[in-house]
Write a protein that holds these residues in place. Structure first.
Motif, PDB file in Angstrom:
ATOM      1  N   UNK A 249       0.848  -1.198   0.000  1.00 20.20           N
ATOM      2  CA  UNK A 249       0.000   0.000   0.000  1.00 20.20           C
ATOM      3  C   UNK A 249       0.880   1.243   0.000  1.00 20.20           C
ATOM      4  N   UNK A 250       0.570   2.168  -0.877  1.00 22.66           N
ATOM      5  CA  UNK A 250       1.338   3.419  -0.946  1.00 22.66           C
ATOM      6  C   UNK A 250       0.846   4.396   0.118  1.00 22.66           C
ATOM      7  N   UNK A 251       1.781   5.186   0.649  1.00 23.01           N
ATOM      8  CA  UNK A 251       1.416   6.205   1.624  1.00 23.01           C
ATOM      9  C   UNK A 251       0.649   7.334   0.940  1.00 23.01           C
ATOM     10  N   UNK A 252      -0.255   7.950   1.703  1.00 22.56           N
ATOM     11  CA  UNK A 252      -0.905   9.167   1.221  1.00 22.56           C
ATOM     12  C   UNK A 252       0.091  10.308   1.312  1.00 22.56           C
ATOM     13  N   UNK A 253      -0.164  11.382   0.632  1.00 22.74           N
ATOM     14  CA  UNK A 253       0.742  12.530   0.675  1.00 22.74           C
ATOM     15  C   UNK A 253       0.922  13.006   2.103  1.00 22.74           C
ATOM     16  N   UNK A 254       2.196  13.065   2.520  1.00 16.13           N
ATOM     17  CA  UNK A 254       2.509  13.543   3.859  1.00 16.13           C
ATOM     18  C   UNK A 254       2.263  12.538   4.965  1.00 16.13           C
ATOM     19  N   UNK A 255       1.866  11.331   4.627  1.00 18.66           N
ATOM     20  CA  UNK A 255       1.566  10.309   5.637  1.00 18.66           C
ATOM     21  C   UNK A 255       2.839   9.602   6.077  1.00 18.66           C
ATOM     22  N   UNK A 256       3.034   9.497   7.378  1.00 16.96           N
ATOM     23  CA  UNK A 256       4.204   8.803   7.912  1.00 16.96           C
ATOM     24  C   UNK A 256       3.951   7.297   7.947  1.00 16.96           C
ATOM     25  N   UNK A 257       5.041   6.541   8.111  1.00 16.03           N
ATOM     26  CA  UNK A 257       4.899   5.084   8.215  1.00 16.03           C
ATOM     27  C   UNK A 257       4.041   4.705   9.416  1.00 16.03           C
ATOM     28  N   UNK A 258       4.221   5.450  10.538  1.00 13.28           N
ATOM     29  CA  UNK A 258       3.429   5.171  11.739  1.00 13.28           C
ATOM     30  C   UNK A 258       1.945   5.428  11.482  1.00 13.28           C
ATOM     31  N   UNK A 259       1.655   6.549  10.817  1.00 13.28           N
ATOM     32  CA  UNK A 259       0.254   6.870  10.529  1.00 13.28           C
ATOM     33  C   UNK A 259      -0.372   5.837   9.602  1.00 13.28           C
ATOM     34  N   UNK A 260       0.405   5.399   8.594  1.00 11.42           N
ATOM     35  CA  UNK A 260      -0.081   4.373   7.679  1.00 11.42           C
ATOM     36  C   UNK A 260      -0.324   3.066   8.422  1.00 11.42           C
ATOM     37  N   UNK A 261       0.577   2.728   9.340  1.00 16.10           N
ATOM     38  CA  UNK A 261       0.438   1.491  10.118  1.00 16.10           C
ATOM     39  C   UNK A 261      -0.827   1.513  10.964  1.00 16.10           C
ATOM     40  N   UNK A 262      -1.087   2.655  11.595  1.00 20.10           N
ATOM     41  CA  UNK A 262      -2.292   2.796  12.423  1.00 20.10           C
ATOM     42  C   UNK A 262      -3.546   2.692  11.562  1.00 20.10           C
ATOM     43  N   UNK A 263      -3.516   3.348  10.391  1.00 19.59           N
ATOM     44  CA  UNK A 263      -4.673   3.306   9.491  1.00 19.59           C
ATOM     45  C   UNK A 263      -4.956   1.877   9.032  1.00 19.59           C
ATOM     46  N   UNK A 264      -3.913   1.155   8.634  1.00 21.93           N
ATOM     47  CA  UNK A 264      -4.086  -0.210   8.150  1.00 21.93           C
ATOM     48  C   UNK A 264      -4.567  -1.145   9.258  1.00 21.93           C
ATOM     49  N   UNK A 265      -4.054  -0.927  10.469  1.00 22.09           N
ATOM     50  CA  UNK A 265      -4.477  -1.754  11.601  1.00 22.09           C
ATOM     51  C   UNK A 265      -5.965  -1.585  11.871  1.00 22.09           C
ATOM     52  N   UNK A 266      -6.443  -0.345  11.782  1.00 25.65           N
ATOM     53  CA  UNK A 266      -7.864  -0.080  11.970  1.00 25.65           C
ATOM     54  C   UNK A 266      -8.697  -0.723  10.860  1.00 25.65           C
ATOM     55  N   UNK A 267      -8.198  -0.635   9.629  1.00 27.71           N
ATOM     56  CA  UNK A 267      -8.919  -1.222   8.496  1.00 27.71           C
ATOM     57  C   UNK A 267      -8.998  -2.742   8.606  1.00 27.71           C
ATOM     58  N   UNK A 268      -7.918  -3.366   9.070  1.00 29.55           N
ATOM     59  CA  UNK A 268      -7.874  -4.820   9.179  1.00 29.55           C
ATOM     60  C   UNK A 268      -8.790  -5.326  10.290  1.00 29.55           C
ATOM     61  N   UNK A 269      -8.798  -4.620  11.416  1.00 35.57           N
ATOM     62  CA  UNK A 269      -9.590  -5.065  12.558  1.00 35.57           C
ATOM     63  C   UNK A 269      -8.967  -6.288  13.220  1.00 35.57           C
ATOM     64  N   UNK A 270      -9.590  -6.764  14.303  1.00 40.29           N
ATOM     65  CA  UNK A 270      -9.032  -7.885  15.060  1.00 40.29           C
ATOM     66  C   UNK A 270      -8.967  -9.155  14.214  1.00 40.29           C
ATOM     67  N   UNK A 271     -10.041  -9.438  13.490  1.00 44.30           N
ATOM     68  CA  UNK A 271     -10.073 -10.654  12.668  1.00 44.30           C
ATOM     69  C   UNK A 271      -9.036 -10.599  11.557  1.00 44.30           C
ATOM     70  N   UNK A 272      -8.949  -9.450  10.905  1.00 46.09           N
ATOM     71  CA  UNK A 272      -8.020  -9.303   9.793  1.00 46.09           C
ATOM     72  C   UNK A 272      -6.569  -9.418  10.199  1.00 46.09           C
ATOM     73  N   UNK A 273      -6.246  -8.896  11.379  1.00 46.56           N
ATOM     74  CA  UNK A 273      -4.847  -8.897  11.818  1.00 46.56           C
ATOM     75  C   UNK A 273      -4.366 -10.316  12.130  1.00 46.56           C
ATOM     76  N   UNK A 274      -5.327 -11.222  12.423  1.00 49.50           N
ATOM     77  CA  UNK A 274      -4.964 -12.609  12.726  1.00 49.50           C
ATOM     78  C   UNK A 274      -5.207 -13.549  11.548  1.00 49.50           C
ATOM     79  N   UNK A 275      -5.586 -12.972  10.397  1.00 51.01           N
ATOM     80  CA  UNK A 275      -5.861 -13.789   9.219  1.00 51.01           C
ATOM     81  C   UNK A 275      -4.601 -14.547   8.790  1.00 51.01           C
ATOM     82  N   UNK A 276      -4.751 -15.837   8.462  1.00 50.40           N
ATOM     83  CA  UNK A 276      -3.621 -16.636   7.993  1.00 50.40           C
ATOM     84  C   UNK A 276      -2.788 -17.254   9.102  1.00 50.40           C
TER      85      UNK A 276
END
Length: 315
Positions: A249-276
């Protein structure tokens, strides 16, 4: 037996320069070969982490990949896997032995034995910190090659140059912090649980390690490695899922790696983060068992003792 005679030879002094080089070489074989071997498992796991609906399961994934791309497709990303995990293995195992000896000397023999689990954790964390710096560029390339919806590159060289041209060095290291978050707890668990599991196995068997021949000791290494691998997979899986997503996933303009990580974690949710996780438990359990077997075989072949002890304090 001829094999036992080979395994019983003595030639390298413990904690000498040659000892650490041997350990690093054992790490190259242990990590580079095993990770490359399980590429088909890793491939399906990474794709399912990025897209939950792409395959119904491992066999469905392998069948679809084979039909579309042939056998070669099942090993997509094998080259950066081999290179990256060979570098990582050299640093992981070689530096673990360095830091374990260093921290033992600093603590003193009595405290080192008393607090040996803490020592294993500290030594493995220190080693993995540096090992991941060597791994990160190749992990980024591997994940990109494995999870892109269209073929990212026809070779590791082409893919490496493509990332370098489009994103610069940041393209290789934007996943370093999540990689540390995945690999450092993983490695701490891998080494500490292995050392203590081996200790428990020998105590359960009722005889000190030294009373078993080298082949029997290697069997203990394999069993201890598999048990340790199951714990490793559970501890490191959320960060592993995040690394797969970050490198796809590409970062949004001005988005830090930490901010991207937080955004993706929220999108994945508990089930998604444990997928696989189920796939990864099988993969990491087998992987870790083979790694300890290969690593200790290299040590034994060079005339060195296997990793781990019976837990008794040395007199």
């Amino acid at each position: 037996m001829e094999m036992e005679k080979v395994l019983e030879k003595k030639s390298i002094e413990l904690y000498s320069g040659k000892y650490y080089v041997t350990c690093a070489f054992g790490g190259v074989l242990a990590c580079g070969l095993t990770h490359t071997f399980v590429t088909p498992l890793d491939l399906v796991k990474c794709r399912r982490q990025v897209d939950a609906n792409i395959y119904k399961g491992n066999f469905d994934g392998w069948k679809k990949i084979y039909r579309a791309e042939g056998f070669r497709g099942l090993y997509t990303g094998w080259a950066p896997t081999l290179i990256g995990y060979s570098f990582q293995g050299a640093a992981k195992y070689g530096l673990y032995e360095v830091f374990k000896k260093k921290y033992t000397d600093l603590a003193g023999e009595e405290n080192a034995h008393k607090y040996r689990t803490t020592l294993y954790l500290a030594a493995s964390a220190s080693a993995e910190f540096f090992a991941d710096i060597a791994l990160c560029p190749w992990e980024a390339l591997k994940v990109r090659m494995q999870t892109s919806t269209v073929p990212f590159a026809n070779s590791a060289t082409e893919g490496f140059q493509k990332i370098l041209r489009s994103e610069g060095a940041n393209g290789f290291y934007k996943g370093l912090t999540p990689l540390w978050a995945r690999q450092i707890p993983y490695t701490m668990m891998k080494f500490a649980s292995f050392e203590r599991t081996v200790e428990y196995i020998y105590k359960s068997l009722g005889k000190p390690k030294e009373q078993y021949n080298k082949l029997e000791q290697l069997g203990v290494s394999f069993l201890g490695g598999y048990i340790a691998g199951v714990f490793c997979a559970i501890v490191s899986h959320p960060a592993d899922t995040l690394v797969s997503k970050l490198n796809n996933v590409k970062k949004a303009d001005g988005e830090s790696t930490l901010a991207l990580s937080i955004r993706l974690t929220k999108e994945l949710g508990f089930t998604g983060i444990w997928r696989g996780l189920g796939t990864r438990v099988i993969m990491i359990g087998t992987l870790t068992a083979l790694q300890w077997l290969i690593y200790d075989y290299v040590k034994v072949y060079a005339g060195l003792p296997t990793t781990g002890s019976s837990g008794d304090k040395k007199k």
